[in-house]
Every structure is written in structure tokens, then in C-alpha cells.
Design an enzyme around this catalytic site. Structure first.
Site, PDB file in Angstrom:
ATOM      1  N   TYR A 137      -5.096  29.813   1.134  1.00  0.00           N
ATOM      2  CA  TYR A 137      -5.309  28.611   1.940  1.00  0.00           C
ATOM      3  C   TYR A 137      -6.726  28.083   1.763  1.00  0.00           C
ATOM      4  O   TYR A 137      -7.695  28.835   1.681  1.00  0.00           O
ATOM      5  CB  TYR A 137      -5.057  28.921   3.434  1.00  0.00           C
ATOM      6  CG  TYR A 137      -5.341  27.712   4.313  1.00  0.00           C
ATOM      7  CD1 TYR A 137      -4.390  26.719   4.493  1.00  0.00           C
ATOM      8  CD2 TYR A 137      -6.592  27.540   4.909  1.00  0.00           C
ATOM      9  CE1 TYR A 137      -4.658  25.600   5.271  1.00  0.00           C
ATOM     10  CE2 TYR A 137      -6.875  26.419   5.685  1.00  0.00           C
ATOM     11  CZ  TYR A 137      -5.904  25.448   5.860  1.00  0.00           C
ATOM     12  OH  TYR A 137      -6.172  24.344   6.609  1.00  0.00           O
ATOM     13  N   THR A 183      18.907  -9.696 -18.780  1.00  0.00           N
ATOM     14  CA  THR A 183      17.931  -8.786 -19.383  1.00  0.00           C
ATOM     15  C   THR A 183      16.710  -9.669 -19.658  1.00  0.00           C
ATOM     16  O   THR A 183      16.881 -10.863 -19.965  1.00  0.00           O
ATOM     17  CB  THR A 183      18.427  -8.148 -20.695  1.00  0.00           C
ATOM     18  OG1 THR A 183      18.596  -9.178 -21.671  1.00  0.00           O
ATOM     19  CG2 THR A 183      19.753  -7.410 -20.509  1.00  0.00           C
ATOM     20  N   HIS A 184      15.534  -9.109 -19.499  1.00  0.00           N
ATOM     21  CA  HIS A 184      14.282  -9.894 -19.611  1.00  0.00           C
ATOM     22  C   HIS A 184      14.277 -11.074 -18.642  1.00  0.00           C
ATOM     23  O   HIS A 184      13.647 -12.093 -18.905  1.00  0.00           O
ATOM     24  CB  HIS A 184      14.055 -10.425 -21.029  1.00  0.00           C
ATOM     25  CG  HIS A 184      14.273  -9.397 -22.099  1.00  0.00           C
ATOM     26  ND1 HIS A 184      13.262  -8.640 -22.623  1.00  0.00           N
ATOM     27  CD2 HIS A 184      15.411  -8.995 -22.718  1.00  0.00           C
ATOM     28  CE1 HIS A 184      13.756  -7.810 -23.540  1.00  0.00           C
ATOM     29  NE2 HIS A 184      15.072  -8.001 -23.599  1.00  0.00           N
ATOM     30  N   GLU A 191      10.095  -8.507   1.377  1.00  0.00           N
ATOM     31  CA  GLU A 191       8.764  -8.460   0.747  1.00  0.00           C
ATOM     32  C   GLU A 191       7.950  -7.267   1.238  1.00  0.00           C
ATOM     33  O   GLU A 191       7.256  -6.605   0.470  1.00  0.00           O
ATOM     34  CB  GLU A 191       7.991  -9.750   1.052  1.00  0.00           C
ATOM     35  CG  GLU A 191       8.564 -10.975   0.373  1.00  0.00           C
ATOM     36  CD  GLU A 191       7.905 -12.236   0.912  1.00  0.00           C
ATOM     37  OE1 GLU A 191       6.936 -12.705   0.303  1.00  0.00           O
ATOM     38  OE2 GLU A 191       8.361 -12.742   1.951  1.00  0.00           O
ATOM     39  N   SER A 240       7.417 -19.921   8.929  1.00  0.00           N
ATOM     40  CA  SER A 240       6.012 -20.146   8.614  1.00  0.00           C
ATOM     41  C   SER A 240       5.366 -20.807   9.820  1.00  0.00           C
ATOM     42  O   SER A 240       5.980 -21.639  10.495  1.00  0.00           O
ATOM     43  CB  SER A 240       5.913 -21.056   7.386  1.00  0.00           C
ATOM     44  OG  SER A 240       4.686 -21.753   7.403  1.00  0.00           O
ATOM     45  N   GLN A 261      -5.378  20.756   4.889  1.00  0.00           N
ATOM     46  CA  GLN A 261      -5.131  20.030   6.136  1.00  0.00           C
ATOM     47  C   GLN A 261      -4.816  18.557   5.835  1.00  0.00           C
ATOM     48  O   GLN A 261      -4.246  17.858   6.671  1.00  0.00           O
ATOM     49  CB  GLN A 261      -6.366  20.164   7.036  1.00  0.00           C
ATOM     50  CG  GLN A 261      -6.234  19.526   8.388  1.00  0.00           C
ATOM     51  CD  GLN A 261      -7.364  19.941   9.305  1.00  0.00           C
ATOM     52  OE1 GLN A 261      -7.395  21.043   9.826  1.00  0.00           O
ATOM     53  NE2 GLN A 261      -8.334  19.056   9.486  1.00  0.00           N
ATOM     54  N   LYS A 302      -0.993  16.352   5.881  1.00  0.00           N
ATOM     55  CA  LYS A 302      -0.135  15.873   6.970  1.00  0.00           C
ATOM     56  C   LYS A 302      -0.004  14.371   7.088  1.00  0.00           C
ATOM     57  O   LYS A 302       1.113  13.832   7.176  1.00  0.00           O
ATOM     58  CB  LYS A 302      -0.633  16.432   8.294  1.00  0.00           C
ATOM     59  CG  LYS A 302      -0.315  17.895   8.442  1.00  0.00           C
ATOM     60  CD  LYS A 302      -1.006  18.504   9.617  1.00  0.00           C
ATOM     61  CE  LYS A 302      -1.176  19.980   9.381  1.00  0.00           C
ATOM     62  NZ  LYS A 302      -2.015  20.278   8.179  1.00  0.00           N
ATOM     63  N   LYS A 327      10.371 -23.611   6.370  1.00  0.00           N
ATOM     64  CA  LYS A 327      10.416 -22.337   5.661  1.00  0.00           C
ATOM     65  C   LYS A 327      11.256 -21.266   6.340  1.00  0.00           C
ATOM     66  O   LYS A 327      11.270 -21.147   7.551  1.00  0.00           O
ATOM     67  CB  LYS A 327       8.984 -21.804   5.509  1.00  0.00           C
ATOM     68  CG  LYS A 327       8.145 -22.638   4.584  1.00  0.00           C
ATOM     69  CD  LYS A 327       8.310 -22.219   3.153  1.00  0.00           C
ATOM     70  CE  LYS A 327       7.539 -20.940   2.986  1.00  0.00           C
ATOM     71  NZ  LYS A 327       7.277 -20.560   1.653  1.00  0.00           N
TER      72      LYS A 327
HETATM   73  N1  ARG Z   1      -5.368  22.655  10.967  1.00  0.00           N
HETATM   74  C1  ARG Z   1      -5.176  23.490   9.842  1.00  0.00           C
HETATM   75  C2  ARG Z   1      -4.329  22.734   8.806  1.00  0.00           C
HETATM   76  O1  ARG Z   1      -3.710  21.812   9.185  1.00  0.00           O
HETATM   77  C3  ARG Z   1      -4.424  24.716  10.220  1.00  0.00           C
HETATM   78  C4  ARG Z   1      -4.694  25.902   9.366  1.00  0.00           C
HETATM   79  C5  ARG Z   1      -6.115  26.266   9.510  1.00  0.00           C
HETATM   80  N2  ARG Z   1      -6.439  27.528   8.969  1.00  0.00           N
HETATM   81  C6  ARG Z   1      -7.692  27.908   8.822  1.00  0.00           C
HETATM   82  N3  ARG Z   1      -7.878  29.077   8.358  1.00  0.00           N
HETATM   83  N4  ARG Z   1      -8.690  27.091   9.038  1.00  0.00           N
HETATM   84  O2  ARG Z   1      -4.323  23.068   7.648  1.00  0.00           O
END
Ligand code: ARG
Length: 466
Positions: A316, A154-155, A289, A276, A321, A324, A282
Site C-alpha cells: 500500500y 461511410t466517411h 450533447e 435557447s 487514496q 476513490k 431553438k
Molecule cells: N484513507 C486511506 C485510503 O483511502 C485508507 C488506507 C490508509 N492506510 C494507511 N496506511 N495510511 O487509501
């Protein structure tokens, strides 16, 4: 001409095309997009919204487009903004104007949410499987090291000895919670957003349940506005991934410490270490890491998604967008880390003797001396103080507790007898901790049994969701 070009009198500025397009990264969703479209078109025919003949032509066309994309024979372009419109454009090129019927009763807003969910549910199963592999590697090492003792800290100060198996099993239980979280989140990912249209639903008599069934979803998103606005499932995934990454990082930190000359508790296999360019002697724990280091980007992806969503009105918004790249990056980063982690653990050498030496050369049995006095009816607080004085004496004498003579012990308390030497041995110290979850042999074996049980049940979940 853009697919949506009807109401425009000018082409978009080319910088706008570059800036707003997502094809550079969302092409990763091509297979999911086609899969969703095939189910959609099938449903459109079943509901007599388009003819069976048209549906057959469109489905064949979609399969050809999908193959062309896979074989890199199709040109994907920023002119068509994203994977959805690129595929539609390619489909129309392939089958003619009838391809334009595919998007009936659908919007890119519900389409992109569908693709994300299809992608994520596959990724969750894949990562769960890798994580179970990590648990297995740890459990195998634990099984081999039930009798290997090392100081527990601990610590980062030596505290009480533990079995190495007990230490490794701590991580197994962390990863168990991570697996539980991934499996639980799957239920929320696995709801069909398609049918929400742009936001309010569609005027066509579509059958959402049919599509949900065909794509193996557990149900449909109940509210169309929510269906297209919701990215909670992405946040949840990024958050679960952050915890996984944090757990990996903590163990990596221990591996880095343990493999230093100062500790010398383990040696990582040559196959999982690097050298290294300058210092020939090394052997660096680079993999550990880097897994620790990449935790930063995984946390970053979580913060970035949370921040993007904050304050977005329904439904939306183009901001979404941005959901992703972070998700893809987290999936890839975790996949890389987990794939390396299991074999790195399996192949590490454990320096049992050095760990044992460390246990002998410390005061990690001091609590046991106090407990010994308590068993002889000395109040714990008083016992604590007596042992504190004994430790201070030892430090001055340059000795450890087990090196004191009985006379020396008895200068501090006449309750101490010959049997103290047995009580203070590392083996006795660990076995004396026999409550559920503790470090005695029986309790560690109990934890191992639990761990095996969970691994088996995780594997059947994976089988049912693969
Ligand atoms: N490329 C857009 C996204 O990934 C798809 C949906 C676009 N919809 C729109 N009404 N512009 O979010």
C-alpha cells in the site's frame, strides 16, 4: 489524540490533516465500511479472538454509528482522516474502550480495499441494469422501424441504404459487449482482500473464508501483498466505463446530427430537449450533447487512475487514496447518462418519410447496379468502372439512377435490361443483402431475436447478483 498517536510527540500540522484526509469523499463508503466491520467482528468472535459478549456490544455500537451517519447526526472530521478511523472513533465514543477491539487482525489497507470492492460490485449491478434498459429502449425502437430505410454512411457520405432497425441494433451489440465486460469484471471485483492485514497477513487465527461467505464474495485474494496493492479492478471498471461512454457518445453524435434541419431524420421529445435563452425558435439536443461531453471526464478518470498506479512499489502507498473520487465520479456520471438515455431513445420521433427521401435521392444503389452487371458475367472491376461512368453521367444530367431510361442505361452496357428498375429500388437493395448480420428483413429479425435473448439472460444475471 489520533488513533495512531502513540509514537508521536507533536500534533500534525493542520494543513497536513486537511491535505491527507479523505473523509471529504470516502464518507460515501460508510455503509460498506460498517458492513465489512460487522462481518469482521462476527468472525473474530467465531474464531475466539474476542468474546461473544464483546462482539455483541461492538456490533450493536456499529449499527448505531451507521444509523447516526445516515441521519447526519454523527460528526465526521478531518482530525480522524478517513471514514475508517472516523467510524472507529465514533464506535469507541458509543461503546467505550471495547470498541478498540474491532481493528484486531485488520489494517486500513485491507479494509479500504474491501470497502472499494463492496461499493463497486453494487455499482456494477446497478449500471448493468441501466445499460440493459438502454438496450431495451433501442430494441423497441428497432422493432418499430424494421421497414424504415435510411442511407447508411461511410466517411459521412451516403453509402448503401440500411434499415433503421439495423442501424440501432449496431448499438445494441456494442452495449451487449459492454454488459458482458461489466458482468465478467464482477468476478474479479468479488474477491475478498480482508485478512491481508497491512500487507503480510495477521498473527491472529482469523477465518477469511468465513468472512468471504458472509459477505457473498466468490473467493479470497490469494496473496496478501497483492490484496492491498491491487487496484486493477478500479482501472478495469474505469476502462469498461470509458467504452460505454464512448458508445453512448457516438450515438449521441448521431442523434445531434439527425435532429438538425439538415438531416431532419428524428425529433427528440420536448422533455429531453432544451431551449435557447435568446433564440426563441431553438430546440437543442442538450442532453445528447452533454452525454457526449461527459465522456471526457470518464476518460480522464481512467487516465488519472492508471497514472497514479504507475510505478508504485508494493504494497500500500498513500497515493492509492486517489482511487476513490474518479471511481465515484464515473459511477455517478454514467448513472446520470444511462438513466436519461433510455427514455430519450424511447420518446424520440422518427421521420420515416425524410429518411426514405434521403435514400431515394442518392446513389446508394450504385453497388447494386455493379452487382447486377457481375451477375451477368461482367468482372466486378469492369462493372465498377461502368457504373462509375453512369453515375458521372447522372450527376451531369441531374438525375438519380432510377430516373434513367433503359436507353440511357444501355448506352453504357447492353447487359442492362428492364428488370434493373426492380433491382435498384431501395427495398430490393436492402433485401439483397441477406448474409448473416446484414440488412435484409430476415437478417435484421434474426439480430433482433439475438438481442432479446441476451436481454433475458442479462436480466437473470442481474437478479442473481442484485
Ligand atoms: N484513507 C486511506 C485510503 O483511502 C485508507 C488506507 C490508509 N492506510 C494507511 N496506511 N495510511 O487509501
Amino acid at each position: 489524540m489520533k488513533l495512531w498517536g502513540g509514537r508521536f510527540t507533536k500534533p500534525t500540522n493542520e494543513l497536513v490533516d486537511e491535505y491527507t484526509s479523505s473523509i471529504g469523499f470516502d464518507q460515501k463508503l460508510a455503509q460498506q465500511d460498517v458492513k465489512g466491520s460487522l462481518a469482521h467482528v462476527d468472525m473474530l468472535a467465531k474464531c475466539k479472538i474476542i468474546t461473544d459478549e464483546d462482539a455483541t456490544v461492538i456490533s450493536k455500537g456499529l449499527n448505531i454509528v451507521s444509523e447516526k451517519i445516515q441521519n447526519k447526526e454523527a460528526e465526521l472530521s478531518v482530525d480522524h482522516e478517513d471514514i475508517h478511523m472516523n467510524i472507529e472513533k465514533l464506535l469507541i465514543e458509543e461503546v467505550g474502550a471495547v470498541g478498540g477491539k474491532l481493528h484486531t487482525g485488520r489494517s486500513r489497507n485491507d479494509q479500504v480495499a474491501l470497502d472499494m470492492r463492496l461499493f463497486l460490485r453494487e455499482s456494477i449491478v446497478m449500471l448493468t441494469e441501466l445499460l440493459v434498459g438502454v438496450k431495451e429502449a433501442l430494441v423497441e425502437q428497432a422493432e418499430k422501424h424494421i421497414d424504415t430505410l435510411l442511407p447508411g454512411y461511410t466517411h459521412l457520405q451516403r453509402a448503401q441504404p440500411v434499415r433503421f432497425a439495423h442501424h440501432l441494433l449496431a448499438y445494441v451489440f456494442m452495449f451487449q459487449r459492454d454488459v458482458d465486460r461489466l458482468m465478467d469484471s464482477y468476478k474479479r471485483v468479488n474477491q475478498l482482500p480482508l485478512g491481508a492485514g497491512a500487507l503480510a497477513g495477521t498473527t491472529f487465527p482469523i477465518d477469511r473464508d468465513y468472512v468471504a461467505n458472509r459477505l457473498h464474495f466468490d473467493g479470497v485474494c490469494e496473496n496478501s501483498l497483492d490484496a492491498v496493492s491491487d487496484r486493477d479492478f478500479v482501472v478495469e471498471f474505469l476502462s469498461n466505463s470509458s467504452l460505454i461512454s464512448m458508445h453512448l457518445s457516438r450515438l449521441c453524435e448521431e442523434l445531434v446530427q439527425w435532429s438538425s434541419s439538415e438531416f431532419n431524420f428524428i425529433e427528440l421529445d420536448d422533455a429531453f430537449s432544451t431551449g435557447s435563452s435568446m433564440m426563441p425558435q431553438k430546440k437543442n439536443p442538450d442532453v445528447a450533447e452533454l452525454i457526449r461531453g461527459k465522456t471526457g471526464r470518464i476518460y480522464g478518470n481512467l487516465m488519472s487512475m492508471l497514472t497514479t498506479l504507475k510505478g508504485l512499489p508494493l504494497a500500500y502507498n498513500k497515493d492509492m487514496q486517489e482511487d476513490k473520487e474518479g471511481m465515484f465520479d464515473t459511477v455517478d456520471t454514467l448513472k446520470g447518462a444511462l438513466s436519461l438515455f433510455a427514455p430519450m431513445i424511447s420518446s424520440m420521433q422518427v421521420n420515416k418519410e425524410n429518411m426514405y427521401k434521403a435514400v431515394q435521392q442518392d446513389f446508394s444503389n450504385a453497388t447494386d447496379l455493379a452487382d447486377y452487371l457481375v451477375q451477368r458475367d461482367i468482372p466486378f472491376r469492369e462493372a465498377h468502372s461502368i457504373v462509375g461512368q453512369i453515375v458521372l453521367y447522372c450527376i451531369k444530367q441531374n438525375k438519380f439512377l432510377l430516373q434513367l431510361t433503359l436507353d440511357e442505361f444501355q448506352q453504357f452496357s447492353d447487359s442492362i435490361n428492364e428488370d434493373i428498375y426492380e433491382s435498384l429500388k431501395p427495398e430490393s437493395v436492402v433485401n439483397a443483402r441477406n448474409v448473416k448480420g446484414a440488412t435484409s428483413e430476415d437478417r435484421v429479425r434474426e439480430q433482433l431475436d439475438y438481442a432479446y435473448f441476451y436481454i433475458d439472460s442479462n436480466k437473470s444475471w442481474i437478479q442473481n447478483h442484485g
